[in-house]
Motif scaffolding. Structure first.
Motif, mmCIF file in Angstrom:
data_model
loop_
_atom_site.group_PDB
_atom_site.id
_atom_site.type_symbol
_atom_site.label_atom_id
_atom_site.label_comp_id
_atom_site.label_asym_id
_atom_site.label_seq_id
_atom_site.Cartn_x
_atom_site.Cartn_y
_atom_site.Cartn_z
ATOM 1 N N LEU A 53 29.045 55.776 14.294
ATOM 2 C CA LEU A 53 29.565 55.210 13.058
ATOM 3 C C LEU A 53 28.544 55.318 11.936
ATOM 4 N N ASN A 108 36.127 45.250 17.864
ATOM 5 C CA ASN A 108 34.802 44.957 18.423
ATOM 6 C C ASN A 108 34.989 43.969 19.569
ATOM 7 N N TRP A 121 37.856 43.136 11.920
ATOM 8 C CA TRP A 121 36.858 43.876 12.703
ATOM 9 C C TRP A 121 36.789 43.363 14.143
ATOM 10 N N ASP A 138 34.222 54.145 22.879
ATOM 11 C CA ASP A 138 33.310 53.363 22.057
ATOM 12 C C ASP A 138 32.660 54.329 21.066
ATOM 13 N N ASP A 144 28.211 45.221 21.016
ATOM 14 C CA ASP A 144 28.215 46.072 19.833
ATOM 15 C C ASP A 144 29.229 47.206 19.926
ATOM 16 N N SER A 145 30.042 47.220 20.951
ATOM 17 C CA SER A 145 30.985 48.312 21.160
ATOM 18 C C SER A 145 32.118 48.250 20.131
ATOM 19 N N ILE A 146 32.437 49.406 19.538
ATOM 20 C CA ILE A 146 33.509 49.521 18.550
ATOM 21 C C ILE A 146 34.475 50.588 19.050
ATOM 22 N N ARG A 156 31.187 49.167 8.786
ATOM 23 C CA ARG A 156 31.525 47.781 9.126
ATOM 24 C C ARG A 156 31.787 46.938 7.876
ATOM 25 N N SER A 198 30.588 53.299 18.505
ATOM 26 C CA SER A 198 29.528 52.606 17.769
ATOM 27 C C SER A 198 28.301 53.473 17.558
ATOM 28 N N ASP A 199 28.064 54.438 18.465
ATOM 29 C CA ASP A 199 26.855 55.262 18.374
ATOM 30 C C ASP A 199 26.922 56.303 17.276
ATOM 31 N N ALA A 215 28.475 51.846 26.125
ATOM 32 C CA ALA A 215 27.971 52.789 25.142
ATOM 33 C C ALA A 215 27.402 54.020 25.817
#
Length: 445
Positions: free
Chosen positions: A126, A143, A139, A121, A147-149, A131, A123-124, A26
């Protein structure tokens, strides 16, 4: 899929970034966000994002966004699908020249693209509710660790069971609820007419086999800290292989690869009266079995456990943001709009003809069944319910190698017509997948 390895000079660094703890990954993405972003554009010119995609009609979907967002314009660059798209993106990323802001990426390509440091990533940045639009199993494919997306799901292909309702009625057969029921139905159909089969096992379709293993509880790859584990040669996949191998050995299903002229003819002339496939199957049936229109129905895939609904996934893609974009947050806002907003999802359905991954969609286009299944008005409502039961599954960075080995190993197994040969083929998949990861320099648990 293409060779997922990054170029030699950056190979170790890329792998460490991916295999490190989620916070480190992240942090790398946050650094990219800080490098650029929407604030870098001039006051009188719109921000322009480039989107590499191959879905039909995607330009029309993007045009809706552009009409409503004059300050952030998305430009579609049409690409080839599959391996060619991955190869081109990796080439651009390695050269640090010409990579797009966004890219359409198949689920099985995500891990390879992350490993090559090609997609970010997100996730920061989104939105909090993104989700909630997607089933857990879908998902899980974006993922990968912590917590990385790494992408927003776009469309999906839950496995379902297609069968000739008229044949089942004529023979007094119930729709199979379990795989044992399926085997009994296959025997009854073949006994009634030795030329007739309920299905086939195709040695040319590793994606279907992976989906069947997924339904049984398998996840072929996992990341444990900085190490990979490969779990192909374990009970769930062996159970699936043994089941289909036994039916092939018994002769009650076919071993003809799918999409051959012989397989197409069997659908049309009524000698194949069932098909385990994905939600997109109606288009294939309409094209290859036109003479049987009105006689097919769809049901949930047979279960291993009668009390627990589960399925796997075959096909589908995502929208990912590349690591080389300078406008990460703007790119994510577009990806979320396209894949989670009512307007964006309906455009995907009506313009790109996909089955959306978004489980909250109430797109009017999904209220009518496919033309080939006009006798089943609830087709898409039932498909959406099936998609909610997709089981988690992680693809590895060398899925291309595993799929290639599958084609070779199961071609031999289907020729042998032996359940034992099927289970031995699974062991071969495990051994060669592990050997390839080790050869590429990955650390295995």
């Amino acid at each position: 899929m293409s060779d997922p390895s990054p170029p030699s000079p950056a190979r170790g660094a890329s792998r460490r970034r991916f295999l490190a703890a989620g916070a480190a990954v992240a942090g790398s993405a946050l650094g990219l966000s800080a490098m650029g972003g929407c604030s870098s554009r001039s006051a009188d010119a719109p921000l322009e994002l480039t989107f590499w995609a191959w879905a039909p009609g995607i330009e029309d979907v993007v045009a809706l966004w552009n009409e409503r967002n004059p300050d952030v314009q998305v430009v579609v660059s049409r690409q080839d699908a599959g391996d060619a798209a991955v190869t081109k993106l990796l080439t651009a990323v390695r050269a640090r020249n010409g990579a797009p802001d966004l890219v359409q990426a198949e689920y099985q390509a995500i891990t390879a693209l992350v490993s090559a440091d090609a997609i970010a990533d997100v996730s920061d940045v989104l939105e909090a509710g993104t989700r909630e639009h997607f089933a857990e199993g879908i998902w899980s494919s974006v993922n990968l660790q912590g917590d990385s997306i790494y992408a927003i799901p776009q469309d999906t292909g839950p496995l379902q069971f297609y069968y000739r309702e008229d044949v089942f009625a004529d023979l007094g057969l119930d729709v199979p609820i379990t795989w044992d029921d399926y085997a009994e139905a296959a025997r009854a159909i073949h006994e009634a007419d030795p030329a007739m089969h309920l299905g086939t096992f195709s040695s040319a379709d590793p994606g279907l086999f992976a989906g069947l293993a997924q339904q049984a509880g398998a996840s072929w790859w996992q990341i444990e800290g900085e190490r990979w584990t490969v779990a192909i040669d374990e009970e769930p996949t062996q159970r699936v292989a043994g089941f289909w191998g036994a039916l092939v050995e018994e002769g009650v299903i076919s071993n003809e690869p799918m999409y051959t002229p012989q397989w197409n003819a069997a659908l049309n002339n009524g000698t194949q009266v069932g098909w385990v496939s994905a939600v997109w199957a109606p288009g294939v049936l309409e094209g290859n079995a036109g003479s049987t229109a009105g006689s097919w129905r769809m049901a949930p895939i047979p279960q291993w456990d009668r009390s627990t609904a589960a399925t796997g996934n075959w096909g589908g893609s995502t929208t990912a943001v590349t690591t080389q974009t300078e406008h990460k947050e703007a790119a994510v806002r577009f990806a979320e709009w396209m894949n989670t907003s009512a307007e964006g999802v309906e455009a995907l359905v009506t313009k790109s003809y996909v089955f959306p991954a978004d489980q909250h969609s109430s797109a009017e286009a999904l209220s009518d069944p496919p033309a080939f299944f006009e006798n089943q008005p609830e087709f898409y409502a039932e498909s959406t319910a099936n998609a909610e039961t997709v089981q988690p599954f992680t693809f590895g960075p060398n899925v291309n190698v595993t799929y290639s080995v599958f084609n070779d190993a199961f071609a031999l197994a289907t020729q042998a017509r032996s359940a034992e040969a099927f289970t031995e083929a699974v062991t071969t998949l495990q051994e060669r997948t592990v050997a390839d990861l080790e050869n590429q320099g990955y650390t295995l648990a």
